[in-house]
Design an enzyme around this catalytic site. Structure first.
Site, PDB file in Angstrom:
ATOM      1  CB  CYS A   1      -0.790  -0.187   1.190  1.00  0.00           C
ATOM      2  SG  CYS A   1      -1.992   1.376   1.459  1.00  0.00           S
TER       3      CYS A   1
ATOM      4  CB  CYS B   1      -3.315   3.991  -5.274  1.00  0.00           C
ATOM      5  SG  CYS B   1      -4.632   2.922  -4.078  1.00  0.00           S
TER       6      CYS B   1
HETATM    7  N1  DGL Z   1      -4.088   0.476  -1.740  1.00  0.00           N
HETATM    8  C1  DGL Z   1      -3.799   1.626  -1.007  1.00  0.00           C
HETATM    9  C2  DGL Z   1      -2.543   2.305  -1.624  1.00  0.00           C
HETATM   10  O1  DGL Z   1      -1.892   1.776  -2.302  1.00  0.00           O
HETATM   11  C3  DGL Z   1      -4.649   2.610  -0.123  1.00  0.00           C
HETATM   12  C4  DGL Z   1      -6.056   3.020  -0.557  1.00  0.00           C
HETATM   13  C5  DGL Z   1      -6.581   3.428   0.628  1.00  0.00           C
HETATM   14  O2  DGL Z   1      -6.853   2.943   1.541  1.00  0.00           O
HETATM   15  O3  DGL Z   1      -6.921   4.789   0.440  1.00  0.00           O
HETATM   16  O4  DGL Z   1      -2.161   3.380  -1.554  1.00  0.00           O
END
Ligand code: DGL
Length: 250
Positions: free
Chosen positions: A75, A181
């Site tokens: 993430c 993301c």
């Molecule tokens: N999947 C996450 C990222 O790579 C974030 C998504 C979130 O929780 O806002 O930033």
């Protein structure tokens, strides 16, 4: 002491990190992975840094209780907010992610590089430092609400979101788009369909899988015997689990 056969913990606020997990399984098929999707606290990207650190610590406690030998923060948002803090607290290696601006900058000609990410990722000092190095021609494009559409498996909603986005940022003068993301990687086919072929689309998943291999190798923690396995866990409910399974096998 960690053992080679101990599992690797992988976490995200939801299903996004499953896109990273798929690449890690391809790169390291003999490893045992435990994936935790923190759907009960999603999204992270519109929270404060302190709130995200608290959420990540809570997930990490649950993973370290299962004797993980390494942690992957799959993430971008959680990495920017919490990776440095966690590295100071944990005795296992921590692998994080950042928007793949570096490869995108290499593909830039005279146009711009759109960096799509959560508002929190784009506000963090970690990202500012990346911008200083590779940010010439880069434009920050915060995408609040887009991860929620991926979590809801709402492809039509996502298509509408991206159509509107590319009305605001017409593709004519764009050379590359960064999927900053891990959730957005599940929409890569849609991006590809909407954007002219000459526009490069980058994400950090393969680089993260390779980095995990390097780190495990360096620490003498590579599992060369197998058998590999994946365990899915979530703070969310049954529908969260069902979507994780569906995307893992997609
Ligand atoms: N999947 C996450 C990222 O790579 C974030 C998504 C979130 O929780 O806002 O930033």
């Amino acid at each position: 002491m960690s053992q080679k056969r101990d599992p690797i913990g992988v976490m995200d606020s939801g299903v996004g990190g499953i896109s990273t997990l798929r690449d890690m399984i391809r790169e390291l098929p003999d490893e045992r992975f435990i994936y935790f999707g923190d759907m009960a606290n999603a999204p992270y990207g519109t929270k404060s840094t302190e709130e995200v650190i608290a959420c990540v610590r809570n997930v990490v406690d649950q993973l370290t209780a299962q004797r993980i030998k390494a942690l992957v923060i799959a993430c971008n948002t959680a990495t920017g907010a919490a990776a440095a803090v966690l590295r100071g607290e944990l005795s296992i290696p921590v692998v994080g992610m950042e928007p793949a601006l570096k490869p995108a900058a290499r593909m830039r000609k005279n146009g711009s590089v759109l960096v799509l990410a959560t508002p929190l990722t784009l506000h963090q000092e970690k990202f500012e430092n990346l911008m200083k190095q590779y940010g010439e021609g880069a434009v920050k494009v915060p995408c609040p609400g887009l991860m929620e559409l991926v979590e809801a498996d709402d492809r039509e909603g996502a298509r509408r979101y991206l159509t509107e986005l590319f009305e605001r940022y017409p593709a004519d003068h764009v050379d590359a788009v960064v999927l900053g993301c891990t959730h957005y990687v599940f929409l890569k086919d849609m991006f590809r369909e909407m954007l002219p072929e000459r526009i490069a689309i980058t994400d950090g998943n393969e680089g993260t899988a390779r980095q995990l291999r390097r780190v495990l190798d360096r620490e003498n923690l590579l599992n060369d015997e197998g058998p590999g396995s994946v365990t899915l866990q979530t703070s969310g409910g049954e529908s969260a689990m069902a979507l994780m399974k569906k995307l893992l096998n997609s």
